[in-house]
Design an enzyme around this catalytic site. Structure first.
Site, mmCIF file in Angstrom:
data_model
loop_
_atom_site.group_PDB
_atom_site.id
_atom_site.type_symbol
_atom_site.label_atom_id
_atom_site.label_comp_id
_atom_site.label_asym_id
_atom_site.label_seq_id
_atom_site.Cartn_x
_atom_site.Cartn_y
_atom_site.Cartn_z
ATOM 1 N N GLY A 29 40.168 -43.625 -15.580
ATOM 2 C CA GLY A 29 40.556 -42.669 -14.539
ATOM 3 C C GLY A 29 39.688 -41.438 -14.550
ATOM 4 O O GLY A 29 38.635 -41.412 -15.196
ATOM 5 N N ASN A 30 40.096 -40.418 -13.821
ATOM 6 C CA ASN A 30 39.336 -39.162 -13.777
ATOM 7 C C ASN A 30 40.290 -37.982 -13.644
ATOM 8 O O ASN A 30 41.506 -38.163 -13.526
ATOM 9 C CB ASN A 30 38.314 -39.213 -12.639
ATOM 10 C CG ASN A 30 38.974 -39.349 -11.285
ATOM 11 O OD1 ASN A 30 39.621 -38.433 -10.801
ATOM 12 N ND2 ASN A 30 38.838 -40.531 -10.683
ATOM 13 N N ARG A 31 39.748 -36.787 -13.660
ATOM 14 C CA ARG A 31 40.563 -35.580 -13.740
ATOM 15 C C ARG A 31 41.042 -35.019 -12.401
ATOM 16 O O ARG A 31 41.570 -33.909 -12.356
ATOM 17 C CB ARG A 31 39.777 -34.474 -14.460
ATOM 18 C CG ARG A 31 39.519 -34.752 -15.914
ATOM 19 C CD ARG A 31 38.788 -33.558 -16.514
ATOM 20 N NE ARG A 31 38.390 -33.806 -17.878
ATOM 21 C CZ ARG A 31 39.196 -33.626 -18.935
ATOM 22 N NH1 ARG A 31 40.431 -33.185 -18.768
ATOM 23 N NH2 ARG A 31 38.744 -33.878 -20.149
ATOM 24 N N SER A 32 40.826 -35.739 -11.310
ATOM 25 C CA SER A 32 41.239 -35.200 -10.019
ATOM 26 C C SER A 32 42.761 -35.070 -9.946
ATOM 27 O O SER A 32 43.487 -36.008 -10.257
ATOM 28 C CB SER A 32 40.751 -36.112 -8.899
ATOM 29 O OG SER A 32 41.196 -35.611 -7.654
#
Ligand code: C5P
Length: 231
Positions: A29-32
């Site tokens: 995943g990512n930090r958005s």
């Protein structure tokens, strides 16, 4: 004036960050956080637009009147967008979409090996490219001028290369009408209520700088720039 300037307009927005599944319990995943996309949806609705929000893994509630479609992965997002591209006058791709996904999805949870002599063994995760949804939208639009297509570019900068310069290159490569470049890092932008952006224009007009300001204010600046391109 902004009051009602989007009345009768249809705006499709993506928000959040995709999760690319490895197995039933794990993902890349990512930090958005989704805050900028949700702020865009709220402001577009407040300005009179019909709004559909394709939301990837954001733990937020949408403004009243916004239709939310929830997705997980990049492929699910692409599939969800397909059904709405003919509907939209403006598409804003604010979501952080993973460029790659695990090549293989394990149907059951991956396990450590416990055999003697395997204490230091570790699996290798092979990735494959995800489709570039934004570039695909631009290609499908062809020579038409509708819908107006807005991309986002989260940049950390690179040694000797400014966020502006990287944004210009990306705008040329993606072919969208506007590219909203924001500077990101662990403690900048992600999850915050404020943002600083440069809105780059494909038509060669000067970039529009907005912020540091609340994400609603940034959203209005993006919607202003998109409105000027509506036919
Ligand atoms: O190339 P980069 O990922 O920085 O581009 C960011 C922009 O492209 C965002 O608008 C994002 O929503 C979109 N994107 C996409 N499909 C991908 C990767 C990014 O639509 N696979």
């Amino acid at each position: 004036s902004r009051a009602g300037d989007y009345a009768g307009r249809r705006v499709l927005i993506t928000a959040g960050g995709t999760r690319e599944p490895l197995d039933p319990v794990r993902f890349l995943g990512n930090r958005s956080s989704g805050k900028q996309g949700y702020a865009l949806a709220a402001r577009a609705a407040a300005r009179g637009a019909s709004v559909r929000l394709i939301s990837a893994n954001a733990d937020l509630s949408a403004a009243p009147g916004v239709d939310v479609i929830r997705v997980g992965s990049a492929l699910e997002m692409q599939e969800a967008i397909r059904g709405h591209t003919d509907w939209a006058d403006v598409i804003v791709m604010a979501a952080a979409v993973a460029d790659y996904r695990p090549a293989v999805y394990a149907e059951s949870k991956m396990k450590k090996t416990h055999a003697p002599g395997t204490e230091n063994d570790a699996p290798t995760i092979t990735l494959v490219r995800n489709p570039d949804i934004l570039a695909g939208l631009v290609a499908d639009r062809g020579a038409a001028t509708s819908p107006v297509i807005v991309g986002f570019a989260a940049e950390t900068g690179e040694p000797g290369r400014s966020v502006h310069e990287l944004g210009r290159e990306k705008l040329a490569r993606k072919g969208c009408d506007l590219l909203v470049v924001n500077e990101v890092g662990v403690d900048v932008t992600f999850g915050r209520d404020e943002n600083t952006v440069h809105i780059l224009r494909q038509d060669g007009g000067p970039p529009i700088d907005a912020g540091p300001a609340r994400k609603e204010i940034i959203a209005d600046a993006v919607l202003d720039a998109a409105r000027d391109l509506l036919v």
